[in-house]
Design an enzyme around this catalytic site. Structure first.
Site, PDB file in Angstrom:
ATOM      1  N   GLU A  32     -37.469  14.565 -19.400  1.00  0.00           N
ATOM      2  CA  GLU A  32     -36.860  15.445 -18.399  1.00  0.00           C
ATOM      3  C   GLU A  32     -37.812  16.604 -18.113  1.00  0.00           C
ATOM      4  O   GLU A  32     -37.797  17.614 -18.841  1.00  0.00           O
ATOM      5  CB  GLU A  32     -35.532  16.005 -18.924  1.00  0.00           C
ATOM      6  CG  GLU A  32     -34.494  14.954 -19.207  1.00  0.00           C
ATOM      7  CD  GLU A  32     -33.076  15.521 -19.095  1.00  0.00           C
ATOM      8  OE1 GLU A  32     -32.310  14.972 -18.299  1.00  0.00           O
ATOM      9  OE2 GLU A  32     -32.759  16.501 -19.781  1.00  0.00           O
ATOM     10  N   GLU A  90     -32.178  23.102 -21.648  1.00  0.00           N
ATOM     11  CA  GLU A  90     -31.287  24.265 -21.531  1.00  0.00           C
ATOM     12  C   GLU A  90     -30.975  24.839 -22.915  1.00  0.00           C
ATOM     13  O   GLU A  90     -30.782  26.047 -23.067  1.00  0.00           O
ATOM     14  CB  GLU A  90     -30.015  23.868 -20.767  1.00  0.00           C
ATOM     15  CG  GLU A  90     -30.306  23.716 -19.274  1.00  0.00           C
ATOM     16  CD  GLU A  90     -29.451  22.707 -18.541  1.00  0.00           C
ATOM     17  OE1 GLU A  90     -28.415  22.277 -19.066  1.00  0.00           O
ATOM     18  OE2 GLU A  90     -29.841  22.328 -17.410  1.00  0.00           O
ATOM     19  N   GLY A 147     -32.036  20.135 -12.125  1.00  0.00           N
ATOM     20  CA  GLY A 147     -31.157  20.926 -11.269  1.00  0.00           C
ATOM     21  C   GLY A 147     -31.855  21.541 -10.068  1.00  0.00           C
ATOM     22  O   GLY A 147     -31.315  22.446  -9.427  1.00  0.00           O
ATOM     23  N   SER A 178     -32.727  15.727 -11.607  1.00  0.00           N
ATOM     24  CA  SER A 178     -32.389  15.548 -10.184  1.00  0.00           C
ATOM     25  C   SER A 178     -32.222  14.078  -9.773  1.00  0.00           C
ATOM     26  O   SER A 178     -32.530  13.703  -8.652  1.00  0.00           O
ATOM     27  CB  SER A 178     -33.418  16.249  -9.289  1.00  0.00           C
ATOM     28  OG  SER A 178     -33.386  17.651  -9.521  1.00  0.00           O
ATOM     29  N   HIS A 199     -32.216  19.427 -25.468  1.00  0.00           N
ATOM     30  CA  HIS A 199     -32.196  19.580 -24.008  1.00  0.00           C
ATOM     31  C   HIS A 199     -32.892  20.890 -23.644  1.00  0.00           C
ATOM     32  O   HIS A 199     -32.777  21.885 -24.365  1.00  0.00           O
ATOM     33  CB  HIS A 199     -30.751  19.577 -23.497  1.00  0.00           C
ATOM     34  CG  HIS A 199     -30.685  19.453 -22.011  1.00  0.00           C
ATOM     35  ND1 HIS A 199     -30.907  20.519 -21.175  1.00  0.00           N
ATOM     36  CD2 HIS A 199     -30.471  18.390 -21.209  1.00  0.00           C
ATOM     37  CE1 HIS A 199     -30.819  20.111 -19.919  1.00  0.00           C
ATOM     38  NE2 HIS A 199     -30.549  18.812 -19.910  1.00  0.00           N
ATOM     39  N   ASN A 245     -24.704  13.498 -18.403  1.00  0.00           N
ATOM     40  CA  ASN A 245     -24.622  14.770 -19.124  1.00  0.00           C
ATOM     41  C   ASN A 245     -23.818  15.737 -18.252  1.00  0.00           C
ATOM     42  O   ASN A 245     -24.342  16.264 -17.273  1.00  0.00           O
ATOM     43  CB  ASN A 245     -26.044  15.305 -19.377  1.00  0.00           C
ATOM     44  CG  ASN A 245     -26.033  16.662 -20.053  1.00  0.00           C
ATOM     45  OD1 ASN A 245     -24.966  17.161 -20.445  1.00  0.00           O
ATOM     46  ND2 ASN A 245     -27.199  17.268 -20.174  1.00  0.00           N
ATOM     47  N   TRP A 246     -22.571  15.930 -18.637  1.00  0.00           N
ATOM     48  CA  TRP A 246     -21.699  16.798 -17.829  1.00  0.00           C
ATOM     49  C   TRP A 246     -22.054  18.278 -17.990  1.00  0.00           C
ATOM     50  O   TRP A 246     -21.560  19.124 -17.256  1.00  0.00           O
ATOM     51  CB  TRP A 246     -20.238  16.615 -18.240  1.00  0.00           C
ATOM     52  CG  TRP A 246     -19.597  15.356 -17.747  1.00  0.00           C
ATOM     53  CD1 TRP A 246     -20.204  14.278 -17.168  1.00  0.00           C
ATOM     54  CD2 TRP A 246     -18.191  15.045 -17.779  1.00  0.00           C
ATOM     55  NE1 TRP A 246     -19.272  13.322 -16.854  1.00  0.00           N
ATOM     56  CE2 TRP A 246     -18.027  13.772 -17.217  1.00  0.00           C
ATOM     57  CE3 TRP A 246     -17.069  15.736 -18.241  1.00  0.00           C
ATOM     58  CZ2 TRP A 246     -16.771  13.163 -17.103  1.00  0.00           C
ATOM     59  CZ3 TRP A 246     -15.823  15.128 -18.144  1.00  0.00           C
ATOM     60  CH2 TRP A 246     -15.682  13.860 -17.564  1.00  0.00           C
ATOM     61  N   LYS A 247     -22.847  18.593 -19.007  1.00  0.00           N
ATOM     62  CA  LYS A 247     -23.136  20.008 -19.351  1.00  0.00           C
ATOM     63  C   LYS A 247     -21.793  20.746 -19.519  1.00  0.00           C
ATOM     64  O   LYS A 247     -20.843  20.148 -20.008  1.00  0.00           O
ATOM     65  CB  LYS A 247     -24.053  20.635 -18.299  1.00  0.00           C
ATOM     66  CG  LYS A 247     -25.302  19.755 -18.070  1.00  0.00           C
ATOM     67  CD  LYS A 247     -26.370  20.392 -17.255  1.00  0.00           C
ATOM     68  CE  LYS A 247     -27.535  19.405 -17.116  1.00  0.00           C
ATOM     69  NZ  LYS A 247     -28.664  19.944 -16.403  1.00  0.00           N
TER      70      LYS A 247
END
Ligand code: 13P
Length: 234
Positions: free
Chosen positions: A156, A90, A162, A193, A88, A9-11
């Protein structure tokens, strides 16, 4: 080790240079895993390569319409996208996404034959209150449509994303066992992580069928490490 899912997942990261690094690496190596790369929308076509699949990081629940800034599963399908990350944390925290919205997006993705990768995971507060199991069960029940179609679940924990903090193997194993009990047919991934150093140990935990990798996937050397893991048996 069985064949695992390795999902990047490159975000909101990446550029032409990183795409080139991925192309160079995967032109020279075939990993005996299911590799899926999820870049920002604008790179979905450029990132394509025969040695992995491509996924998006979100989608809308409508096929088309006046939804500025959004992308539909139909458009994603047209771009050759096979997977989509949904829910997700985020998206949940920054865009107020609810389980109900995730459910609608998932139904639309499945309708377009795109495989959803559901992200679920407890907050630090839920963990500290001993409510991890209840938190996760609610997310699963409210956001995942009942279907026989293929879906992936990514555990997650919010507090591990992160932060460099990773739950103990026992903790991961317990949560994965809980998810497996409810969804025995779907691959269950761990994310939060994951890096070059801890990846192999995490992949060896019971009921961990793969990893969803954020920051570490922005460095192609993460995949070099995977090359050196013990050979798979399928
Ligand atoms: P990090 O690997 O950077 O912790 O991010 C995990 C993640 O959010 C993957 O979806």
């Amino acid at each position: 080790m069985d064949k695992k899912y390795i999902i990047a997942n490159w975000k909101m990261n990446g550029d032409r240079h990183l795409i080139q690094q991925y192309h160079d690496f995967f032109s020279q190596h075939t990993l005996n895993h299911h590799v899926v790369i999820c870049p920002p929308f604008s790179f979905l076509e450029q990132i394509k390569h025969q040695n992995y699949h491509v996924g998006a990081q979100d989608c809308h629940f409508e096929k088309s319409g006046a939804y500025t800034g959004s992308i539909s599963p139909t458009i994603l399908k047209g771009l050759g996208t096979k997977y989509v990350i949904l829910g997700h944390c985020e998206r949940r925290s920054q865009y107020s996404e609810t389980n109900e919205l995730v459910y609608k997006k998932a139904a639309a993705a499945l309708d377009a034959d795109i495989i959803p990768i559901f992200c679920i995971g407890e907050t630090l507060q839920a963990k500290e209150n001993g409510q991890t199991a209840a938190f996760i069960e609610k997310q699963l029940q409210e956001s995942i449509p009942k279907t026989q179609k293929k879906m992936i679940i990514a555990y997650e924990p919010v507090w591990a994303i992160g932060t460099g903090k990773v739950p103990t193997p026992e903790y991961i194993q317990n949560v994965h066992a809980l998810i497996y009990k409810l969804y025995p047919k779907h691959p269950i991934l761990y994310g939060g992580s994951v890096n070059k150093q801890n990846c192999q140990a995490i992949l060896n935990i019971e009921n961990v069928n793969g990893v969803l990798v954020g920051g570490a996937s922005l460095d192609i050397s993460f995949f070099e490490t995977l090359m050196h893991m013990p050979k798979n048996n399928e």
